[in-house]
Structure formats: structure tokens, C-alpha cells
Motif scaffolding. Structure first.
Motif, PDB file in Angstrom:
ATOM      1  N   UNK A  83       0.817  -1.222   0.000  1.00  0.00           N
ATOM      2  CA  UNK A  83       0.000   0.000   0.000  1.00  0.00           C
ATOM      3  C   UNK A  83       0.849   1.270   0.000  1.00  0.00           C
ATOM      4  N   UNK A  84       2.038   1.213   0.581  1.00  0.00           N
ATOM      5  CA  UNK A  84       2.835   2.440   0.638  1.00  0.00           C
ATOM      6  C   UNK A  84       3.452   2.781  -0.727  1.00  0.00           C
ATOM      7  N   UNK A  85       3.408   1.833  -1.665  1.00  0.00           N
ATOM      8  CA  UNK A  85       3.979   2.108  -2.993  1.00  0.00           C
ATOM      9  C   UNK A  85       2.935   2.462  -4.051  1.00  0.00           C
ATOM     10  N   UNK A  86       1.695   2.599  -3.624  1.00  0.00           N
ATOM     11  CA  UNK A  86       0.649   2.990  -4.593  1.00  0.00           C
ATOM     12  C   UNK A  86       0.823   4.468  -4.921  1.00  0.00           C
ATOM     13  N   UNK A  87       0.897   4.798  -6.206  1.00  0.00           N
ATOM     14  CA  UNK A  87       1.025   6.212  -6.582  1.00  0.00           C
ATOM     15  C   UNK A  87      -0.044   6.633  -7.596  1.00  0.00           C
ATOM     16  N   UNK A  88      -0.386   7.914  -7.520  1.00  0.00           N
ATOM     17  CA  UNK A  88      -1.285   8.574  -8.481  1.00  0.00           C
ATOM     18  C   UNK A  88      -2.758   8.178  -8.371  1.00  0.00           C
ATOM     19  N   UNK A  89      -3.124   7.515  -7.313  1.00  0.00           N
ATOM     20  CA  UNK A  89      -4.520   7.084  -7.162  1.00  0.00           C
ATOM     21  C   UNK A  89      -5.478   8.279  -7.282  1.00  0.00           C
ATOM     22  N   UNK A  90      -5.169   9.354  -6.552  1.00  0.00           N
ATOM     23  CA  UNK A  90      -6.078  10.507  -6.570  1.00  0.00           C
ATOM     24  C   UNK A  90      -6.081  11.249  -7.897  1.00  0.00           C
ATOM     25  N   UNK A  91      -4.934  11.236  -8.573  1.00  0.00           N
ATOM     26  CA  UNK A  91      -4.858  11.885  -9.899  1.00  0.00           C
ATOM     27  C   UNK A  91      -5.909  11.283 -10.831  1.00  0.00           C
ATOM     28  N   UNK A  92      -5.970   9.942 -10.838  1.00  0.00           N
ATOM     29  CA  UNK A  92      -6.908   9.272 -11.735  1.00  0.00           C
ATOM     30  C   UNK A  92      -8.354   9.524 -11.296  1.00  0.00           C
ATOM     31  N   UNK A  93      -8.566   9.527  -9.974  1.00  0.00           N
ATOM     32  CA  UNK A  93      -9.929   9.762  -9.480  1.00  0.00           C
ATOM     33  C   UNK A  93     -10.408  11.147  -9.916  1.00  0.00           C
TER      34      UNK A  93
END
Ligand SMILES: Cc1cc2nc3c(=O)[nH]c(=O)nc-3n(C[C@H](O)[C@H](O)[C@H](O)COP(=O)(O)OP(=O)(O)OC[C@H]3O[C@@H](n4cnc5c(N)ncnc54)[C@H](O)[C@@H]3O)c2cc1C
Length: 251
Positions: free
Chosen positions: A135-145
């Protein structure tokens, strides 16, 4: 494409080894297409290093990168105001016109070019699968949302989202949706991930899939041939014929 100087407007540390550079360049902002890359001169290494155009906002182009070796380490230490020597935009990007349903698949830092693509996609149904070790390596999740994408996470240890790879998640999704007639998949990540996608897609021949290779590169201009890959049409240069290829031309 041209060689130009451009100033860093901001340099931000996103995670422990992930950095974002905001670069002021009206030229690059205007000319760049999703999937294309910039070849950056970094003073401590001889060869330029290639980086995807992560996104474009106004006259600013962004680069998102992971520290791997000497070049990216030096790049991570660059401060606001530094002037970079850049050749770009280079390469053949994604073909993204007229698709209705899009699935973007990112393996780790492979997410970098997909945000720019997401900025341009006009599909009615857009989904991104973000694969990461944990989970700490997830990036750009909010950008896509923010761009209206449905986001699904896949982590190797199951600490967030689906437990497993983004490709096992893809398999699961395709099994439970229609035959994918109008779906296009765009992926960026390690080559092994593309091979897995190609195996999954043998069952869904009508799905188009474009993949962006992050191959070691020399000149970036199609001269030195350091970045060739084997395709069904013979050897091709990632820097000039790619970095984006139709997966059916490779496997
Ligand atoms: C078209 C293209 C777009 C790219 N876009 C991005 C991006 O947006 N963000 C990003 O972080 N990286 C991106 N890369 C990869 C990036 O160019 C390399 O990470 C960078 O060149 C490494 O330079 P270095 O001096 O830090 O590492 P080096 O000192 O050259 O190498 C250090 C170690 O890193 C590994 N390594 C280096 N380059 C690669 C590579 N291309 N693939 C796999 N392993 C490698 C090797 O194992 C090597 O031992 C892209 C590559 C290509 C070809």
C-alpha cells in the motif's frame, strides 16, 4: 522535437524514492503527446536518460520518476530554478482516438505516462488498475480519481485492494465483463507484465492493447540501436518505433 533549455519550477519528493519535477516549457507542453518521452541531460552521467511525460498543465510538463541508479539519484537532488537540457518530445506515443472503454494498467512507476494519457481520454468508461508491491507504494490514485477514472488497486501483499498482481486482477475483471469488443488496454510497467497481459488476451482477441516499453536507451534518436526489441516485424527501436507498441506485434 528539439533540444531546449527548460527551468525546473518545482521539485517534489512524493514518496521515499519517487520524485516529481515540474518543468516550465510552453514548447513541450504544446507538442507532447501521451506516451512520448523526454531525453534529459544529467550532469553526473554521460548518456542522457529517458523519462515519460507524466502530465501537462498549462505551460508546465511533469516528470515522475523512481530513483534507480546514479542518474536518477542526481536528478532527485535537483532544486527549483535549475535549468535542464532536454531533447523532446521523442518517440511514438499511444494511439487513443475514438475509444469508448479504456483500461489503463500500471506496474509500479509504469504509472508515469498513464496520467497524461488519462488527461486526454474521452471514453465513456475509464478504469485504471494500479499494481504495487504494497500500500505504501501505490502512486497517483487521486490523480486518476480527479480525472473521473474508476481506480482498482492490486498489491502483492494484499495490504490494499486485490491481493495479487494487476494482471490477475485484469483476468478477473475480463471474466466478469462482456467480451471486451470496444475495450482498449494501455499498459506501462516491466516487460514481464506485458508478457502476462498477452497471455490473458489470447482469450480476448478483439481487445486492443498498447504497451509502453522502458528499455535501456542510448541516443534516443534512432541512431545507435541500443534499445532494439524483437517484434513480429523484425527488430524495432524503442526510441523511434516506440516506446509504445501494439502487444500483438510483439507476442
Ligand atoms: C521511454 C522511456 C520512458 C521512461 N520513463 C520513465 C519514467 O517516467 N519514470 C521513471 O522513473 N523511469 C522511466 N524510465 C526509466 C529510466 O529511464 C531509468 O530508470 C533511468 O534511465 C535510470 O537511470 P540511472 O542512471 O538512475 O540508472 P543506471 O545507473 O543507468 O542503472 C541503475 C540500475 O537501474 C536499472 N535500470 C536502469 N534503467 C532501466 C530501465 N530502463 N529499465 C529497467 N531497469 C533499469 C538497472 O538494473 C541498473 O542496474 C523510462 C525509460 C524509457 C526507455
Amino acid at each position: 522535437m528539439k533540444q531546449a533549455k527548460a527551468q525546473v519550477k518545482e521539485a517534489v519528493k512524493i514518496k521515499s524514492n519517487i520524485y516529481l519535477l515540474k518543468i516550465h516549457s510552453p514548447y513541450l507542453a504544446k507538442k507532447s503527446q501521451p506516451g512520448q518521452f523526454l531525453h534529459l541531460k544529467i550532469s553526473s552521467v554521460i548518456l542522457r536518460r529517458p523519462f515519460s511525460i507524466h502530465k501537462v498543465e498549462g505551460n508546465t510538463v511533469f516528470i515522475l520518476f523512481r530513483v534507480r541508479g546514479r542518474g536518477t539519484k542526481a536528478l532527485s537532488q535537483i532544486k527549483k530554478g535549475k535549468v535542464l537540457d532536454i531533447i523532446g518530445p521523442l518517440g511514438k506515443g499511444f494511439d487513443f482516438k475514438n475509444n469508448r472503454e479504456n483500461i489503463l494498467i500500471a506496474g509500479g512507476i509504469g504509472v508515469a505516462p498513464l496520467v497524461f494519457l488519462a488527461q486526454k481520454l474521452k471514453g465513456t468508461k475509464n478504469l485504471v488498475l494500479l499494481g504495487a508491491k504494497n500500500k505504501s507504494e501505490v502512486i497517483c490514485e487521486n490523480e486518476f480519481k480527479k480525472l473521473g477514472f474508476a481506480v482498482k488497486l492490486a498489491t502483492d501483499d494484499g495490504s490494499r485492494g486485490y491481493k495479487g498482481t494487476a494482471i490477475s486482477l485484469l483476468k478477473h475483471i475480463l471474466r466478469t465483463t462482456d467480451d471486451g469488443r470496444r475495450t482498449t488496454i494501455y499498459a506501462c510497467g516491466p516487460k514481464e507484465m506485458f508478457l502476462e497481459i498477452s497471455k490473458v488476451l489470447k482469450k480476448y482477441p478483439r481487445i486492443n492493447c498498447q504497451v509502453s516499453f522502458e528499455q535501456f536507451m542510448g541516443c534516443g534518436l534512432g541512431i545507435c540501436c541500443a534499445c532494439v526489441i524483437e517484434t513480429k516485424n523484425g527488430y524495432q527501436k524503442v526510441c523511434k518505433d516506440g516506446p509504445v507498441f501494439d502487444i500483438k506485434d510483439i507476442w
